[in-house]
Motif scaffolding. Structure first.
Motif, PDB file in Angstrom:
ATOM      1  N   ALA A  17       0.837  -1.196   0.000  1.00  0.00           N
ATOM      2  CA  ALA A  17       0.000   0.000   0.000  1.00  0.00           C
ATOM      3  C   ALA A  17       0.873   1.248   0.000  1.00  0.00           C
ATOM      4  O   ALA A  17       1.951   1.279   0.592  1.00  0.00           O
ATOM      5  CB  ALA A  17      -0.925   0.009   1.217  1.00  0.00           C
ATOM      6  N   ASN A  24      -6.095   8.804   0.865  1.00  0.00           N
ATOM      7  CA  ASN A  24      -5.984   8.573  -0.569  1.00  0.00           C
ATOM      8  C   ASN A  24      -4.783   7.672  -0.836  1.00  0.00           C
ATOM      9  O   ASN A  24      -3.811   7.662  -0.075  1.00  0.00           O
ATOM     10  CB  ASN A  24      -5.802   9.899  -1.324  1.00  0.00           C
ATOM     11  CG  ASN A  24      -7.059  10.755  -1.299  1.00  0.00           C
ATOM     12  OD1 ASN A  24      -7.954  10.588  -2.112  1.00  0.00           O
ATOM     13  ND2 ASN A  24      -7.120  11.680  -0.339  1.00  0.00           N
ATOM     14  N   LYS A  39      -3.341   3.823  -3.018  1.00  0.00           N
ATOM     15  CA  LYS A  39      -3.658   2.569  -3.695  1.00  0.00           C
ATOM     16  C   LYS A  39      -3.059   1.410  -2.928  1.00  0.00           C
ATOM     17  O   LYS A  39      -2.104   1.569  -2.155  1.00  0.00           O
ATOM     18  CB  LYS A  39      -3.138   2.589  -5.132  1.00  0.00           C
ATOM     19  CG  LYS A  39      -1.639   2.801  -5.247  1.00  0.00           C
ATOM     20  CD  LYS A  39      -1.205   2.889  -6.695  1.00  0.00           C
ATOM     21  CE  LYS A  39       0.308   3.122  -6.807  1.00  0.00           C
ATOM     22  NZ  LYS A  39       0.749   3.194  -8.213  1.00  0.00           N
ATOM     23  N   ASN A  64      -2.731  -3.237  -3.141  1.00  0.00           N
ATOM     24  CA  ASN A  64      -2.981  -4.535  -3.771  1.00  0.00           C
ATOM     25  C   ASN A  64      -2.989  -5.591  -2.676  1.00  0.00           C
ATOM     26  O   ASN A  64      -2.153  -5.547  -1.757  1.00  0.00           O
ATOM     27  CB  ASN A  64      -1.910  -4.867  -4.800  1.00  0.00           C
ATOM     28  CG  ASN A  64      -1.955  -3.946  -6.002  1.00  0.00           C
ATOM     29  OD1 ASN A  64      -2.825  -4.056  -6.860  1.00  0.00           O
ATOM     30  ND2 ASN A  64      -1.013  -3.007  -6.057  1.00  0.00           N
ATOM     31  N   SER A  93      -7.277  -5.167  -6.298  1.00  0.00           N
ATOM     32  CA  SER A  93      -6.592  -3.898  -6.058  1.00  0.00           C
ATOM     33  C   SER A  93      -7.595  -2.893  -5.513  1.00  0.00           C
ATOM     34  O   SER A  93      -8.801  -3.005  -5.750  1.00  0.00           O
ATOM     35  CB  SER A  93      -5.962  -3.369  -7.343  1.00  0.00           C
ATOM     36  OG  SER A  93      -6.966  -3.086  -8.309  1.00  0.00           O
ATOM     37  N   GLN A 109      -8.325   1.314  -5.095  1.00  0.00           N
ATOM     38  CA  GLN A 109      -8.020   2.712  -5.370  1.00  0.00           C
ATOM     39  C   GLN A 109      -8.802   3.537  -4.361  1.00  0.00           C
ATOM     40  O   GLN A 109     -10.031   3.569  -4.394  1.00  0.00           O
ATOM     41  CB  GLN A 109      -8.412   3.082  -6.806  1.00  0.00           C
ATOM     42  CG  GLN A 109      -8.001   4.486  -7.201  1.00  0.00           C
ATOM     43  CD  GLN A 109      -6.489   4.663  -7.270  1.00  0.00           C
ATOM     44  OE1 GLN A 109      -5.782   3.801  -7.784  1.00  0.00           O
ATOM     45  NE2 GLN A 109      -5.998   5.770  -6.743  1.00  0.00           N
ATOM     46  N   THR A 155     -10.003   6.903  -2.461  1.00  0.00           N
ATOM     47  CA  THR A 155     -10.245   8.337  -2.641  1.00  0.00           C
ATOM     48  C   THR A 155     -11.092   8.841  -1.492  1.00  0.00           C
ATOM     49  O   THR A 155     -12.243   8.412  -1.317  1.00  0.00           O
ATOM     50  CB  THR A 155     -10.954   8.603  -3.983  1.00  0.00           C
ATOM     51  OG1 THR A 155     -10.190   8.043  -5.053  1.00  0.00           O
ATOM     52  CG2 THR A 155     -11.119  10.106  -4.195  1.00  0.00           C
ATOM     53  N   ALA A 160     -12.590   3.074  -0.715  1.00  0.00           N
ATOM     54  CA  ALA A 160     -11.724   2.224  -1.531  1.00  0.00           C
ATOM     55  C   ALA A 160     -12.566   1.510  -2.578  1.00  0.00           C
ATOM     56  O   ALA A 160     -13.499   0.766  -2.236  1.00  0.00           O
ATOM     57  CB  ALA A 160     -10.991   1.221  -0.657  1.00  0.00           C
ATOM     58  N   ASN A 193     -12.831  -1.280  -5.526  1.00  0.00           N
ATOM     59  CA  ASN A 193     -12.186  -2.553  -5.845  1.00  0.00           C
ATOM     60  C   ASN A 193     -12.851  -3.130  -7.105  1.00  0.00           C
ATOM     61  O   ASN A 193     -13.826  -3.870  -7.016  1.00  0.00           O
ATOM     62  CB  ASN A 193     -12.337  -3.497  -4.647  1.00  0.00           C
ATOM     63  CG  ASN A 193     -11.768  -4.876  -4.878  1.00  0.00           C
ATOM     64  OD1 ASN A 193     -12.143  -5.820  -4.211  1.00  0.00           O
ATOM     65  ND2 ASN A 193     -10.846  -5.034  -5.811  1.00  0.00           N
TER      66      ASN A 193
END
Length: 734
Positions: free
Chosen positions: A542, A559, A561, A563, A608, A610, A612, A616, A618
């Motif tokens: 992360a 914020n 990303k 996996n 994964s 993302q 914001t 999150a 997915n």
């Protein structure tokens, strides 16, 4: 020759009788009180002093040169109306003949009612300045070059040691005050009592000193007493205070109404030839605090260096600070900080101080290493510590459930109860924020912090989670805290992270990069009083950023990303096969005869994220379940710890028996993506999942269309053209 010797003896005897006679005449016919004005003028001319003798001058000449002064005051000639010293009585006497041999033999010296008043005005000038300088003399005068023999003889005489022999020294009711008009500070020492035994070089001189001390910034009062035996050697510049003992008590504003009882004892030595000072056999106490040590200061004439050793016996730090008016915050463990002890070597200078070879025991934890302040002006702190085992949760505030947290827990519990009831509807999305808005970072302290820290623990417990082989390297300067390395193991899973905390702005900025391998996730994701809804080994990478100074603002502004891969796991209490069976039974228009009691094992969950502003997304969720393929996409709302996913389950061929006769799979069901909708609190995991009725309706329509197409093929056969057949199939598929 005998006659000459006899004559010489008679001459000397006559001279002695003459001196005695002159002394008698001087003391009986010469009264120094008649010359007070001349004495005052001499003090003005030679020492720039304004001397006021309001009492009688008593004196004697032989064999004792005696003097008594009464009601005397001293002031600077520049400010004669502001005396800096008042004296009620001074009495002393010196044997005359030993003075010729540079021997000072005195009877008892007595000083009563001395009041020394020192003032510094708004311009920083002290009322004691210019005292001792002849009136009208320049600040500095060039020293005249002594002539050869005169210089030698003077040097020889000045080099001769002075021998002191004083019966005793007594000071009664003395007082010293200091006032600074610039800062407003005031210091005082009152009721000073000093008593000594016979003062003779090389002999032990009993000393007793008592006094009361006070200050106004902060408001403090203290009483102290000093006992011991003083020994000195003027020739070797060596001074010892043997059997030294200091005791007393203090109170005032910094102690918040409490009283500090203190004591110290040992052997003091100052050797000015060697430029060293020592305090050996040191024993000290402050209320219940007890300690031993030794201190040595060297290079007194340059930059003094401090060394030595110090050990503090086990004491209750919480009670000790409470006795000083300093209450520690309430901790989860009421007995935390009840056993603290320390042993260390000291190393210091006027600008720095270090605890070397430190062994610090705090409750059940042993820390070793070094703590140092490398620069007092910059408050530059340096830490190198290694610990065995620390349960940090003991020292944190007790877990308190605020209103928002309690509301969310209630919401989760209600959802959990509803979700456990058979064919309950899809749970509602959680709405209660899961995080506290209490400030976390001490902003002002972090902005001033200058720290370099290397800290390690064999085991550190946090919220009952064991972090082992923990290593931390961090530094902070001018409001920028850099976590250079944080690595270790938790439940045999390896983790590593680095990050920054920037508090130079009004709103702190945080960033972190982390890697985690094979973490048993069930240890961290669980509902209170229930087992974790998911099990497995988590691998995670992360990169995250956020800002703010509370858990709530950190999550709201999160914020970045990530996996993840969750392998060799289990969905506890969530039977995906049962959900699939229910969907198939619905299409078969049959009712299930069995209930689900199984968990769902899986080989891997991956995807994964993302992130914001705390949400999150997915889009590529995938799970490998024996005989099934699971795809999904959705969101994890970290603000409320809620999930909302659309899951598709695909049967990988008719390879397995279904758990209920009502849901037997035929060939038409293979390869279809059977829909689930999962929504609700994250802690419930797969228990939030239900059959997606809208998606199931689409499957029904698709299967119905395919069945009509098959029947159309049977009816039409080869009687119509392929173009018309395709057009008719398309009509039924709409």
């Amino acid at each position: 020759m005998k006659a000459f010797g006899k004559i010489l003896g008679l001459v000397l005897l006559g001279l002695l009788l003459l001196v005695i006679g002159l002394g008698f005449a001087l003391t009986h016919f010469f009264d120094p009180n008649d010359y007070k004005e001349e004495i005052r003028q001499l003090a003005r001319d030679k020492a720039n002093l304004e001397l006021a003798i309001n009492g009688e001058i008593g004196w004697s000449l032989f064999p004792w040169l005696g003097l008594e002064l009464h009601q005397t005051s001293l002031a600077s000639a520049a400010t004669p109306e502001q005396p800096f010293a008042d004296l009620r009585m001074l009495g002393l006497s010196v044997r005359v003949l030993p003075l010729l041999r540079r021997e000072v033999q005195m009877s008892d010296i007595r000083i009563d009612g001395l009041a020394l008043i020192l003032r510094r005005d708004e311009q920083g000038r002290g009322n004691w300045e210019n005292i001792g300088k002849p009136a009208g003399a320049p600040a500095t005068e060039p020293a005249a070059e002594p002539r050869g023999n005169e210089a030698d003889s003077t040097g020889a005489r000045s080099g001769m040691p002075i021998k002191l022999d004083i019966d005793s020294l007594t000071v009664n009711d003395a007082r010293i005050t200091y006032q600074d008009a610039q800062s407003g500070q005031q210091f005082s020492a009152e009721s000073i009592q000093l008593e000594t035994g016979a003062i003779r070089e090389g002999s032990a001189i009993p000393v007793k000193l008592t006094a009361f001390f006070g200050s106004n910034q902060p408001l403090m009062r203290a009483r102290s007493e000093i006992l011991g035996e003083l020994r000195f050697d003027l020739g070797q510049k060596r001074y010892q205070f043997e059997k030294f003992r200091l005791s007393g008590e203090a109170s005032g504003e910094p102690l918040a109404g409490k009283t500090l009882n203190f004591s110290a004892q040992g052997e003091l030595l100052a050797d000015l030839d060697a430029q060293i000072a020592e305090w050996t056999g040191l024993k000290f106490s402050a209320n219940q605090l007890r300690g031993l040590g030794d201190i040595k200061v060297r290079e007194l004439d340059r930059e003094p260096r401090i060394s030595g050793g110090l050990s503090v016996a086990s004491f209750n730090l919480r009670d000790f600070l409470a006795g000083l008016g300093r209450e520690l915050p309430t901790t989860a463990d009421a007995n935390a900080l009840s056993r603290v002890e320390m042993a260390t070597r000291l190393n210091g200078s006027p600008t720095s101080f270090a605890l070397e070879e430190l062994t610090l025991k705090v409750d059940d934890t042993i820390l070793t290493g070094r703590i140092a302040v490398e620069d007092f002006a910059r408050q530059a702190l340096r830490l190198q510590l290694k610990g065995d085992r620390l349960d940090i949760s003991r020292y944190l505030p007790p877990k308190a459930t605020d209103g928002a947290s309690a509301a969310r827990q209630s919401e989760v519990q209600e959802t959990a109860q509803a979700a456990s009831a058979g064919d309950s509807p899809l749970p509602a999305a959680p709405t209660r924020h899961a995080w506290s808005d209490a400030p976390v970072l001490p902003m002002d302290a972090l902005r001033l912090l200058d720290v370099q820290a290397t800290v390690g623990f064999d085991e550190l417990l946090f919220d009952d989670h064991p972090f082992t082989n923990l290593d931390l390297n961090a530094q902070s300067r001018e409001g920028l805290l850099a976590l250079q390395t944080l690595r270790g193991n938790v439940y045999d899973a390896r983790f590593e992270a680095n990050g920054k905390v920037d508090v130079r702005q009004a709103l702190p900025q945080l960033s972190i990069e982390a890697q985690l391998g094979k973490l048993p996730i069930e240890k961290f994701v669980k509902l209170e009083k229930q087992e974790s809804p998911v099990q497995g080994l988590l691998d995670l990478t992360a990169t995250l950023t956020t800002r703010g100074n509370s858990q709530k603002t950190w999550v709201d502004n999160l914020n970045g990303k990530a996996n993840f891969l969750l392998s060799d796991g289990l969905l506890v209490g969530a039977d995906l096969e049962h959900y699939l069976c229910r969907a198939v039974a619905t299409l078969n228009r049959k009712s299930l005869t069995r209930t689900s009691t199984k968990d769902t094992p899986f080989e891997a969950l991956r995807g994964s994220l993302q992130i914001t502003n705390g949400v999150a997304r997915n889009p590529d969720f995938k799970a490998s379940v024996p005989g099934l393929t699971v795809n999904g996409n959705g969101t994890l709302d970290l603000r409320v710890l809620g999930l909302d996913y659309l899951i598709g389950i695909i049967i990988e061929g008719d390879k397995r028996a279904m758990p209920d006769p009502a849901c037997q799979v035929n060939e038409r069901y293979v390869g279809l993506e059977w829909p689930l909708r999962c929504r609700g609190p994250l802690e419930l995991g797969a228990k939030t999942c239900r059959i997606d009725q809208d998606g199931l309706g689409k499957i029904t329509a698709k299967l119905a269309g395919e069945k009509l197409t098959e029947k159309l093929d049977e009816k039409l056969g080869d009687k119509v053209s392929p173009e018309l057949k395709d057009a008719l199939k398309g009509l039924f598929k709409r």
